[in-house]
Design a protein around this motif. Structure first.
Motif: not given
Length: 113
Positions: A49, A52-53, A57, A59-60, A81, A83, A93
């Motif tokens: 995660l 990604r951050h 990215d 996330g949601d 972020s 996720y 979450r």
């Protein structure tokens, strides 16, 4: 734990972040006990995660929040972020927040904010 990432071009031709290419430093890493427990329950990897951050990215988050994050990288503001570990389950979450000075990145549950 302290980590730094060099800034490098992180967007693909389609404008999507390239996994593994950090766009900003994370600084000191912190995680709340609640988020660590949730990650363990769902066998999720915090470092995935965080990668990604750092790569952009988000996330949601919605399109407006994603744009805000992109602007935050330019202007030096906080980055958030989100996720979701189990799609459709808001109780899974995880938020990851990097402070505006990039000194600290914290993983936490929304309820812990």
């Amino acid at each position: 734990m302290n980590t730094t990432h060099e800034t490098s071009p992180a967007s693909s031709p389609a404008g999507q972040p390239k996994p593994g290419h950090a766009r900003f430093p994370l600084g000191q890493l912190a995680a709340t006990p609640g988020v660590l427990e949730l990650l363990e329950q769902h066998q999720a990897n915090l470092f995935d995660l965080l990668a990604r951050h750092a790569s952009g990215d988000w996330g949601d988050v919605g399109a407006e929040d994603a744009h805000t994050n992109d602007q935050a990288l330019i202007h030096g503001y906080r980055v958030l972020s989100c996720y979701t570990l189990v799609p459709g389950d808001p109780d899974t979450r995880v938020w990851i927040i990097t402070e505006r000075d990039r000194s600290v990145t914290t993983a936490l549950l929304p309820s812990e904010y």
